[in-house]
Design a protein around this motif. Structure first.
Motif, short mmCIF file in Angstrom:
data_model
loop_
_atom_site.label_atom_id
_atom_site.label_comp_id
_atom_site.label_asym_id
_atom_site.label_seq_id
_atom_site.Cartn_x
_atom_site.Cartn_y
_atom_site.Cartn_z
N ASP A 198 -5.74 0.54 -3.50
CA ASP A 198 -4.67 1.39 -3.00
C ASP A 198 -3.35 0.63 -3.11
OD1 ASP A 198 -3.48 3.64 -1.95
OD2 ASP A 198 -4.11 3.28 0.12
N SER A 199 -2.26 1.36 -2.96
CA SER A 199 -0.94 0.75 -2.88
C SER A 199 -0.13 1.53 -1.85
CB SER A 199 -0.23 0.77 -4.24
OG SER A 199 -0.01 2.10 -4.67
N ALA A 200 0.91 0.87 -1.32
CA ALA A 200 1.70 1.51 -0.27
C ALA A 200 3.12 0.98 -0.30
CB ALA A 200 1.07 1.25 1.10
N PRO A 201 4.11 1.86 -0.18
CA PRO A 201 5.50 1.40 -0.13
C PRO A 201 5.79 0.69 1.19
CG PRO A 201 5.39 3.76 0.32
CD PRO A 201 4.00 3.33 -0.08
N ILE A 202 6.74 -0.24 1.14
CA ILE A 202 7.21 -0.92 2.34
C ILE A 202 8.43 -0.17 2.85
CG2 ILE A 202 8.09 -3.08 3.30
CD1 ILE A 202 6.68 -4.50 0.96
N PRO A 203 8.38 0.39 4.05
CA PRO A 203 9.51 1.18 4.55
C PRO A 203 10.82 0.41 4.47
CG PRO A 203 7.63 1.46 6.00
CD PRO A 203 7.26 0.38 5.01
N SER A 229 12.16 -1.68 -1.66
CA SER A 229 11.75 -1.13 -2.95
C SER A 229 10.35 -1.57 -3.35
CB SER A 229 12.74 -1.54 -4.04
OG SER A 229 12.82 -2.96 -4.13
N GLY A 230 9.81 -2.62 -2.73
CA GLY A 230 8.50 -3.14 -3.12
C GLY A 230 7.36 -2.33 -2.54
N GLU A 231 6.16 -2.66 -3.00
CA GLU A 231 4.97 -2.02 -2.46
C GLU A 231 3.85 -3.04 -2.31
OE1 GLU A 231 3.59 1.05 -5.11
OE2 GLU A 231 2.60 -0.39 -6.44
N LEU A 232 3.00 -2.80 -1.33
CA LEU A 232 1.81 -3.61 -1.12
C LEU A 232 0.66 -3.03 -1.93
CD1 LEU A 232 1.88 -4.14 2.77
CD2 LEU A 232 2.86 -5.60 0.98
N ARG A 233 -0.19 -3.91 -2.45
CA ARG A 233 -1.37 -3.48 -3.19
C ARG A 233 -2.61 -4.10 -2.56
NH1 ARG A 233 -1.45 -5.69 -8.23
NH2 ARG A 233 0.20 -7.18 -7.72
N LEU A 234 -3.60 -3.26 -2.28
CA LEU A 234 -4.87 -3.73 -1.75
C LEU A 234 -5.87 -3.84 -2.90
CD1 LEU A 234 -6.79 -4.42 0.62
CD2 LEU A 234 -7.28 -1.97 0.78
N LYS A 235 -6.45 -5.05 -3.06
CA LYS A 235 -7.39 -5.29 -4.14
C LYS A 235 -8.70 -5.83 -3.58
CE LYS A 235 -5.58 -7.16 -7.86
NZ LYS A 235 -4.89 -8.13 -8.75
N ARG A 236 -9.77 -5.60 -4.34
CA ARG A 236 -11.10 -6.08 -3.92
C ARG A 236 -11.84 -6.66 -5.11
NH1 ARG A 236 -15.57 -2.93 -0.15
NH2 ARG A 236 -17.05 -4.68 -0.07
N VAL A 240 -0.32 -4.23 18.98
CA VAL A 240 -0.12 -4.68 17.60
C VAL A 240 0.88 -3.76 16.94
CG1 VAL A 240 -1.20 -5.19 15.39
CG2 VAL A 240 -2.51 -5.50 17.51
N ALA A 241 2.01 -4.32 16.51
CA ALA A 241 3.04 -3.55 15.82
C ALA A 241 2.87 -3.74 14.32
CB ALA A 241 4.43 -3.99 16.26
N GLU A 242 2.66 -2.64 13.61
CA GLU A 242 2.49 -2.69 12.16
C GLU A 242 3.43 -1.68 11.52
OE1 GLU A 242 2.12 -3.26 8.53
OE2 GLU A 242 0.97 -4.61 9.82
N LEU A 243 4.25 -2.15 10.61
CA LEU A 243 5.28 -1.33 9.98
C LEU A 243 4.71 -0.37 8.94
CD1 LEU A 243 8.40 -0.86 9.62
CD2 LEU A 243 8.27 -2.56 7.78
N VAL A 244 3.73 -0.81 8.16
CA VAL A 244 3.24 -0.04 7.01
C VAL A 244 2.03 0.79 7.43
CG1 VAL A 244 2.43 -0.16 4.63
CG2 VAL A 244 4.05 -1.88 5.47
N PRO A 245 2.15 2.10 7.48
CA PRO A 245 1.02 2.93 7.95
C PRO A 245 -0.27 2.69 7.18
CG PRO A 245 3.03 4.25 7.78
CD PRO A 245 3.34 2.92 7.16
N ALA A 246 -0.17 2.45 5.88
CA ALA A 246 -1.37 2.27 5.07
C ALA A 246 -2.20 1.08 5.51
CB ALA A 246 -1.00 2.13 3.59
N LEU A 254 10.12 -12.59 2.75
CA LEU A 254 9.66 -12.35 1.38
C LEU A 254 9.51 -10.86 1.11
CD1 LEU A 254 8.49 -13.47 -1.33
CD2 LEU A 254 6.25 -13.41 -0.22
N THR A 255 8.85 -10.14 2.01
CA THR A 255 8.53 -8.74 1.74
C THR A 255 9.64 -7.79 2.11
OG1 THR A 255 7.49 -8.36 3.91
CG2 THR A 255 6.09 -9.21 2.15
N ARG A 256 10.48 -8.17 3.09
CA ARG A 256 11.46 -7.21 3.62
C ARG A 256 12.67 -7.98 4.14
NH1 ARG A 256 11.51 -3.96 8.74
NH2 ARG A 256 12.31 -1.88 8.22
N ARG A 257 13.83 -7.72 3.55
CA ARG A 257 15.03 -8.49 3.92
C ARG A 257 15.36 -8.35 5.40
NH1 ARG A 257 16.31 -6.30 -0.95
NH2 ARG A 257 17.46 -4.58 0.01
#
Length: 223
Positions: free
Chosen positions: A8-13, A16-23, A91-97, A151-154
């Protein structure tokens, strides 16, 4: 060797970048571009973030803990393993995915920890959650981004500047602890913590605990 498969992949609110989940077999990785942010085989320093913090607040009755960043749940699971049943963990998590991955593709990694009655998930920016709080938490654990060097979010830099540190200090109870994970040392950040009036200890730790791995840093800043 088994190939990596992107699940899966998910945008970072706000970015412009996105996270990618790999297995790959039983191994999971969360990537940002070519940078691996976390891997379920390397959890030692994130677990130390929780256990070292608990040693500082062990005598606090009914502790309330705020964890910034869910990630792969290493810090959360380690915290639950040492905290009393009377504790509360937000637990505070910004990215819903990331929360969806924890309950879905990576459920075997999380081992049901999100269903622990002590745990509440806050969907949103941990910095916004902190602002305006006073004497609310016994400990604030930040495993957000790559540490003080974003790194991920200014906008994550605002967590670690002087104003962000003052907000965290205000949100802590007396003798509360601000604990910060980082991929490496940062003398400037140590100075900012001291300038804000914290009693500061920088602890060197390893990505894979006693088995070694990359060297990481955890700051323990006591109000």
């Amino acid at each position: 060797m088994l190939p990596w498969i992107q699940l899966d992949s998910a945008p970072i609110p706000g970015e412009s970048g996105e996270l990618r989940l790999k297995r790959r077999g039983s191994e999971f990785s969360i990537m940002l571009g070519s940078n691996e942010l976390m891997n379920n085989r390397l959890s030692g320093s994130e677990e130390a973030l929780a256990t070292l913090t608990y040693e500082k607040i062990r005598k606090h009755p009914r502790p309330t803990i705020l964890i910034g960043g869910l990630g792969m749940g290493f810090t959360l699971r380690a915290a639950l393993s040492v905290l009393p049943e009377s504790a509360s963990v937000i637990v505070a998590e910004l990215v819903p995915a990331v929360v969806n991955w924890a309950r879905g593709a990576m459920s075997e990694v999380f081992q049901g920890c999100l269903d622990d009655p002590r745990v509440t998930i806050h969907q949103g920016d941990v910095g916004e959650l902190l602002r305006g709080r006073k004497d609310a938490f016994d400990a604030i654990l930040l495993d957000v981004d790559n540490g003080p060097d974003g790194l991920t979010r200014r906008s994550n830099d605002r967590l670690y500047d002087a104003a962000g540190l003052r907000a965290a200090k205000t949100a802590l109870l007396p003798d509360g602890v601000l604990a910060v994970w980082s991929s490496g040392p940062d003398a400037g950040f140590t100075r900012r913590l001291c300038d804000c009036g914290f009693a500061v200890e920088a602890v060197n730790t390893r990505a894979n605990g006693k088995r070694g791995g990359a060297r990481h840093v955890i700051w323990l800043a006591v109000k």
